[in-house]
Design a protein around this motif. Sequence first.
Motif, PDB file in Angstrom:
ATOM      1  N   HIS A 188       0.815  -1.211   0.000  1.00 24.19           N
ATOM      2  CA  HIS A 188       0.000   0.000   0.000  1.00 24.19           C
ATOM      3  C   HIS A 188       0.855   1.270   0.000  1.00 24.19           C
ATOM      4  N   ASN A 189       2.060   1.173   0.539  1.00 23.96           N
ATOM      5  CA  ASN A 189       2.926   2.351   0.551  1.00 23.96           C
ATOM      6  C   ASN A 189       3.465   2.704  -0.836  1.00 23.96           C
ATOM      7  N   ILE A 190       3.343   1.777  -1.791  1.00 26.88           N
ATOM      8  CA  ILE A 190       3.641   2.124  -3.183  1.00 26.88           C
ATOM      9  C   ILE A 190       2.739   3.273  -3.612  1.00 26.88           C
ATOM     10  N   PHE A 191       1.466   3.165  -3.284  1.00 25.90           N
ATOM     11  CA  PHE A 191       0.507   4.185  -3.684  1.00 25.90           C
ATOM     12  C   PHE A 191       0.659   5.458  -2.866  1.00 25.90           C
ATOM     13  N   ALA A 192       1.143   5.335  -1.624  1.00 26.44           N
ATOM     14  CA  ALA A 192       1.421   6.539  -0.830  1.00 26.44           C
ATOM     15  C   ALA A 192       2.555   7.337  -1.472  1.00 26.44           C
ATOM     16  N   LEU A 193       3.582   6.644  -1.951  1.00 18.49           N
ATOM     17  CA  LEU A 193       4.694   7.314  -2.633  1.00 18.49           C
ATOM     18  C   LEU A 193       4.214   8.001  -3.907  1.00 18.49           C
ATOM     19  N   LEU A 194       3.427   7.292  -4.718  1.00 15.14           N
ATOM     20  CA  LEU A 194       2.923   7.873  -5.957  1.00 15.14           C
ATOM     21  C   LEU A 194       2.013   9.076  -5.684  1.00 15.14           C
ATOM     22  N   LEU A 195       1.245   9.015  -4.594  1.00 13.41           N
ATOM     23  CA  LEU A 195       0.392  10.136  -4.210  1.00 13.41           C
ATOM     24  C   LEU A 195       1.223  11.374  -3.895  1.00 13.41           C
ATOM     25  N   ALA A 196       2.267  11.210  -3.116  1.00  7.48           N
ATOM     26  CA  ALA A 196       3.121  12.345  -2.753  1.00  7.48           C
ATOM     27  C   ALA A 196       3.835  12.919  -3.977  1.00  7.48           C
ATOM     28  N   MET A 197       4.384  12.032  -4.825  1.00 14.77           N
ATOM     29  CA  MET A 197       5.074  12.495  -6.031  1.00 14.77           C
ATOM     30  C   MET A 197       4.102  13.171  -6.993  1.00 14.77           C
ATOM     31  N   GLY A 198       2.894  12.630  -7.110  1.00 11.79           N
ATOM     32  CA  GLY A 198       1.898  13.224  -7.992  1.00 11.79           C
ATOM     33  C   GLY A 198       1.490  14.618  -7.551  1.00 11.79           C
ATOM     34  N   LEU A 199       1.299  14.810  -6.246  1.00  8.54           N
ATOM     35  CA  LEU A 199       0.946  16.141  -5.735  1.00  8.54           C
ATOM     36  C   LEU A 199       2.073  17.144  -6.004  1.00  8.54           C
ATOM     37  N   GLY A 200       3.312  16.721  -5.789  1.00  8.45           N
ATOM     38  CA  GLY A 200       4.446  17.608  -6.048  1.00  8.45           C
ATOM     39  C   GLY A 200       4.549  18.002  -7.509  1.00  8.45           C
ATOM     40  N   THR A 201       4.327  17.042  -8.405  1.00  8.09           N
ATOM     41  CA  THR A 201       4.409  17.317  -9.840  1.00  8.09           C
ATOM     42  C   THR A 201       3.270  18.227 -10.289  1.00  8.09           C
ATOM     43  N   LEU A 202       2.076  18.016  -9.751  1.00  2.00           N
ATOM     44  CA  LEU A 202       0.945  18.885 -10.080  1.00  2.00           C
ATOM     45  C   LEU A 202       1.255  20.327  -9.700  1.00  2.00           C
ATOM     46  N   LEU A 203       1.891  20.515  -8.565  1.00  4.63           N
ATOM     47  CA  LEU A 203       2.267  21.861  -8.133  1.00  4.63           C
ATOM     48  C   LEU A 203       3.296  22.478  -9.085  1.00  4.63           C
ATOM     49  N   LEU A 204       4.279  21.690  -9.534  1.00 10.23           N
ATOM     50  CA  LEU A 204       5.282  22.191 -10.485  1.00 10.23           C
ATOM     51  C   LEU A 204       4.635  22.624 -11.792  1.00 10.23           C
ATOM     52  N   ILE A 205       3.661  21.839 -12.274  1.00  8.48           N
ATOM     53  CA  ILE A 205       2.962  22.182 -13.511  1.00  8.48           C
ATOM     54  C   ILE A 205       2.211  23.494 -13.353  1.00  8.48           C
ATOM     55  N   LEU A 206       1.504  23.654 -12.242  1.00 14.39           N
ATOM     56  CA  LEU A 206       0.745  24.886 -12.005  1.00 14.39           C
ATOM     57  C   LEU A 206       1.662  26.103 -11.941  1.00 14.39           C
ATOM     58  N   ILE A 207       2.837  25.945 -11.354  1.00 12.31           N
ATOM     59  CA  ILE A 207       3.739  27.084 -11.174  1.00 12.31           C
ATOM     60  C   ILE A 207       4.504  27.429 -12.451  1.00 12.31           C
ATOM     61  N   PHE A 208       5.041  26.416 -13.143  1.00 17.14           N
ATOM     62  CA  PHE A 208       6.034  26.682 -14.179  1.00 17.14           C
ATOM     63  C   PHE A 208       5.609  26.406 -15.621  1.00 17.14           C
ATOM     64  N   LEU A 209       4.664  25.516 -15.875  1.00 12.45           N
ATOM     65  CA  LEU A 209       4.401  25.107 -17.257  1.00 12.45           C
ATOM     66  C   LEU A 209       3.489  26.100 -17.969  1.00 12.45           C
ATOM     67  N   PRO A 210       3.976  26.799 -19.014  1.00 13.36           N
ATOM     68  CA  PRO A 210       3.112  27.690 -19.782  1.00 13.36           C
ATOM     69  C   PRO A 210       2.356  26.910 -20.856  1.00 13.36           C
ATOM     70  N   GLU A 211       1.295  27.512 -21.334  1.00 16.94           N
ATOM     71  CA  GLU A 211       0.600  26.929 -22.477  1.00 16.94           C
ATOM     72  C   GLU A 211       1.518  27.005 -23.700  1.00 16.94           C
ATOM     73  N   THR A 212       1.593  25.923 -24.482  1.00 15.25           N
ATOM     74  CA  THR A 212       2.456  25.906 -25.663  1.00 15.25           C
ATOM     75  C   THR A 212       1.698  25.680 -26.963  1.00 15.25           C
ATOM     76  N   HIS A 213       0.420  25.306 -26.889  1.00 19.98           N
ATOM     77  CA  HIS A 213      -0.325  25.011 -28.122  1.00 19.98           C
ATOM     78  C   HIS A 213      -0.325  26.253 -29.013  1.00 19.98           C
ATOM     79  N   ARG A 214       0.023  26.057 -30.267  1.00 18.13           N
ATOM     80  CA  ARG A 214       0.242  27.179 -31.158  1.00 18.13           C
ATOM     81  C   ARG A 214      -1.044  27.933 -31.520  1.00 18.13           C
ATOM     82  N   CYS A 215      -2.199  27.311 -31.321  1.00 17.76           N
ATOM     83  CA  CYS A 215      -3.444  28.036 -31.576  1.00 17.76           C
ATOM     84  C   CYS A 215      -3.797  28.961 -30.407  1.00 17.76           C
ATOM     85  N   ILE A 216      -3.091  28.822 -29.285  1.00 19.21           N
ATOM     86  CA  ILE A 216      -3.322  29.662 -28.107  1.00 19.21           C
ATOM     87  C   ILE A 216      -2.114  30.546 -27.831  1.00 19.21           C
ATOM     88  N   ALA A 217      -0.935  29.958 -27.864  1.00 19.02           N
ATOM     89  CA  ALA A 217       0.291  30.672 -27.498  1.00 19.02           C
ATOM     90  C   ALA A 217       1.125  31.112 -28.697  1.00 19.02           C
TER      91      ALA A 217
END
Length: 542
Positions: A188-217
């Motif tokens: 079960h701790n496999i999923f606890a690790l993935l949960l923590a890593m997923g939350l951290g990555t979601l935060l990185l996306i919200l902070i740093f990833l700009p829109e790149t689609h050429r019809c928008i950006a």
Amino acid sequence: MAALSVATTTVGGDGGGEAPASPHHVFSPRQRGGVVWLVSWAAMFSGLSANIYFPALEEVAKDMHVTYSTVLSSITIFLVLQGVSPSFWGPLSDVYGRRVIFVGTFACYVLANLGLLLSRSFPVLLFFRALQATGAATTIAISCGVITDISTSTTRGGYMGKNQMIRTTAQALGPAIGGALTLKTGYHNIFALLLAMGLGTLLLILIFLPETHRCIAGNGSVPLHGPHKPWVYSLRGQPHADASAERTPRPRLRPAAFLAPLRMLGQPTFAVSLFVGAYVFAVQSVALAVAARMLRLRYGYNVLEIGLCFLPNGLGCMIASLLHGQLLDTAFRAHEATYRAHHKLPLTIPITPTSAPSFPFERARLSIAPLILLSFALATGLYGFAFRGPLYWVLVCSFVMGAAQAMMLTVTGTLLVDVAPEEAASATAANNLARCALGAVATAVAERFVERLGIAGAFGTLAGGVVAVTPLLGVVWRWGPGWRVQRARRRERRREVEEGKRGVRSRADSGVSRVDVRDGEGEVVVEPKTEGEVVVETRREV
């Protein structure tokens, strides 16, 4: 008889008064590299979530009071959703942008891991594994879409190789991490690790990833607003922002868009390339599915030792992805130099299916694919026999299989976005659909297949299949360029009908050799004169 007025306009070419072309993307190489690393890190969760689970299969079966074959259904359902979900999210990202869909699918992934952490029955675990796949699998398609947005064909192979390398690094380490967690603290701790890593990555996306689609950006200079704008831009502003910057027209979302991956499977180049890549992936899936049980029965290993035995396969994937991406770029540049010299095409015009419709994309990408497939076939055939001897033979064969499989995925993935850059996410979704569908079927029957033929006979048969599908690449090599031009013509004609445009349309970057448009008031003939130059001739009755 009415007279005929003819007006001729030349568009493009090397005219002296032409304004300098804007860059394909305003990001610096360092900025592009940062975006590639971020989206590739996010995309790694698809493979990581699948592989980290392999050493725990026996423990899950004991804890949930089900058979080993029943537990394999959790891998099958993961692969099914891994193949199907990008067909839904991919077209949405082609219309509404990459960033919005990235955030939505990652939120789904985080919730799925929370459900898996709390699950105590197999049906509940199966449901959340499906939800986990739905959120994680789409990240691969969208990451490839982002790479296509910010790169040209000249550099795309290297970026795709890095994307594959990061993903396969996670696949390499996943089983060892999963085995250690299962042995020390429970699966079960496999999923606890993935949960923590997923939350951290979601935060990185919200902070740093700009829109790149050429019809928008556009090329990165269009000012971003709302959900398309990363949080960091609110603090320091958007670099290179230009309110007058151009963007490509945004396509309308139609129900047929969700069938785009299926339509691609019906096109010869896609069908053949995807089938070869999917078969290789299916063979690899069988090897991974039966490895845990074979290592326990043959060598008596525990879950941690079994997890460590998966490392060579992942290490082969990681090394091959990085090196082969650079080889793809080198081969592409060699073909590009020859093409530019022969057609006198200036360096300011990028090589794309529209600007250079006769460029041999298929040959530039498939040049060493037969050697890769034959290496994979040899390693697959020996893999079954290796279990009769010392462990190191199993590990060597596993390393070669992982390396060859990663190379083929890089080849087919790069080729598909090269020939269909305007539908990059959908093309990658078609790739996922093909390989995961065949991989799901292979995983479902893997246990019975090996029991009936024996480990050596099963993998000998699979190796023969690899040899049999290798000549299919010659079909794409020979007829692929012609199919691509025909596809471009159909797409252009369909676009004209849908948009209902009238009069003269200058299409200097069109791959159409000749288009006749009649609007009731006259006739427009668009015909290329030289590379990068188009003659637009308007004929009207007066």
